[in-house]
Write a protein that holds these residues in place. Structure first.
Motif, PDB file in Angstrom:
ATOM      1  N   GLU A  66       7.035  18.571 -34.976  1.00  0.00           N
ATOM      2  CA  GLU A  66       7.559  17.064 -34.860  1.00  0.00           C
ATOM      3  C   GLU A  66       6.113  16.107 -35.700  1.00  0.00           C
ATOM      4  OE1 GLU A  66       8.490  14.032 -31.822  1.00  0.00           O
ATOM      5  OE2 GLU A  66       8.044  16.057 -31.127  1.00  0.00           O
ATOM      6  N   TYR A  69       7.949  17.232 -39.681  1.00  0.00           N
ATOM      7  CA  TYR A  69       8.850  16.996 -39.359  1.00  0.00           C
ATOM      8  C   TYR A  69       9.089  15.611 -39.589  1.00  0.00           C
ATOM      9  CZ  TYR A  69      11.120  21.517 -40.652  1.00  0.00           C
ATOM     10  OH  TYR A  69      11.186  22.891 -40.328  1.00  0.00           O
ATOM     11  N   MET A  71      10.093  14.000 -36.453  1.00  0.00           N
ATOM     12  CA  MET A  71      10.582  13.307 -35.439  1.00  0.00           C
ATOM     13  C   MET A  71      11.150  15.298 -34.710  1.00  0.00           C
ATOM     14  SD  MET A  71      14.525  14.172 -37.512  1.00  0.00           S
ATOM     15  CE  MET A  71      14.168  12.774 -39.239  1.00  0.00           C
ATOM     16  N   PRO A  72      11.268  15.909 -33.140  1.00  0.00           N
ATOM     17  CA  PRO A  72      12.410  16.790 -33.197  1.00  0.00           C
ATOM     18  C   PRO A  72      12.567  17.364 -34.335  1.00  0.00           C
ATOM     19  CG  PRO A  72      12.194  15.099 -31.799  1.00  0.00           C
ATOM     20  CD  PRO A  72      12.129  14.775 -32.550  1.00  0.00           C
ATOM     21  N   TYR A  73      11.588  19.269 -34.060  1.00  0.00           N
ATOM     22  CA  TYR A  73      13.018  20.423 -35.196  1.00  0.00           C
ATOM     23  C   TYR A  73      13.709  19.935 -34.634  1.00  0.00           C
ATOM     24  CZ  TYR A  73      13.872  24.334 -37.517  1.00  0.00           C
ATOM     25  OH  TYR A  73      14.428  25.579 -38.200  1.00  0.00           O
ATOM     26  N   ALA A  74      14.431  19.695 -33.591  1.00  0.00           N
ATOM     27  CA  ALA A  74      15.943  20.509 -33.156  1.00  0.00           C
ATOM     28  C   ALA A  74      16.677  19.007 -34.085  1.00  0.00           C
ATOM     29  CB  ALA A  74      16.201  20.290 -32.193  1.00  0.00           C
ATOM     30  N   GLU A  75      15.960  18.016 -33.265  1.00  0.00           N
ATOM     31  CA  GLU A  75      16.732  16.959 -34.581  1.00  0.00           C
ATOM     32  C   GLU A  75      16.949  16.990 -35.919  1.00  0.00           C
ATOM     33  OE1 GLU A  75      15.882  11.693 -34.832  1.00  0.00           O
ATOM     34  OE2 GLU A  75      15.158  12.863 -33.100  1.00  0.00           O
ATOM     35  N   TRP A  76      15.942  17.516 -36.197  1.00  0.00           N
ATOM     36  CA  TRP A  76      15.898  17.339 -37.976  1.00  0.00           C
ATOM     37  C   TRP A  76      17.214  18.837 -38.303  1.00  0.00           C
ATOM     38  CZ3 TRP A  76      14.943  20.995 -42.368  1.00  0.00           C
ATOM     39  CH2 TRP A  76      15.178  20.283 -43.422  1.00  0.00           C
ATOM     40  N   ARG A  77      16.994  19.862 -37.825  1.00  0.00           N
ATOM     41  CA  ARG A  77      18.013  20.861 -38.054  1.00  0.00           C
ATOM     42  C   ARG A  77      19.493  20.342 -38.259  1.00  0.00           C
ATOM     43  NH1 ARG A  77      17.870  26.560 -35.774  1.00  0.00           N
ATOM     44  NH2 ARG A  77      19.489  26.588 -37.282  1.00  0.00           N
ATOM     45  N   ALA A  78      19.811  19.284 -37.095  1.00  0.00           N
ATOM     46  CA  ALA A  78      21.500  18.839 -37.001  1.00  0.00           C
ATOM     47  C   ALA A  78      21.688  17.524 -38.034  1.00  0.00           C
ATOM     48  CB  ALA A  78      21.073  17.886 -35.968  1.00  0.00           C
ATOM     49  N   ARG A  79      20.338  16.837 -38.382  1.00  0.00           N
ATOM     50  CA  ARG A  79      20.549  15.509 -39.164  1.00  0.00           C
ATOM     51  C   ARG A  79      20.881  16.338 -40.622  1.00  0.00           C
ATOM     52  NH1 ARG A  79      17.397  11.164 -37.984  1.00  0.00           N
ATOM     53  NH2 ARG A  79      17.532  10.307 -40.301  1.00  0.00           N
TER      54      ARG A  79
END
Length: 99
Positions: A66, A69, A71-79
């Motif tokens: 975090e 990135y 931001m949370p990694y899952a958010e970065w991946r999704a975006r």
């Protein structure tokens, strides 16, 4: 140069690198791995390892991700993360050579 100044300069360079990578979310991790042999996740692993060496238990790999990135990694991946092309995957397999 004294150790304190060197440490401050290295910290400033690291912060600049992280900010640069945050601003270049168009650059995929696989591209970084293929070209430089490290990526955002590597930086997070190194950050978490440094925290562990200093007995900082609240800074695990996910917390370090975090930080790197922004931001949370899952958010970065999704975006921002795109599916790796077959060419990128082939280059990755070749460049990693058993890593």
């Amino acid at each position: 140069m004294d150790d304190q100044t060197r440490t401050e300069l290295e910290a400033a360079v690291f912060r600049t690198l992280v900010e640069h990578l945050r601003s270049r979310n168009d650059v995929q991790n696989i591209d970084l791995m293929n070209l430089a042999g490290f990526c955002r996740n590597c930086l997070a692993k190194w950050y978490a390892a440094a925290a562990k060496e200093r007995d900082i238990p609240d800074l695990d790999y996910e917390a370090a991700r975090e930080i790197v990135y922004g931001m949370p990694y899952a958010e970065w991946r999704a975006r921002f993360q795109k599916e790796a092309t077959p060419e990128q995957q082939a280059e990755f397999a070749k460049s990693q050579g058993g890593h």
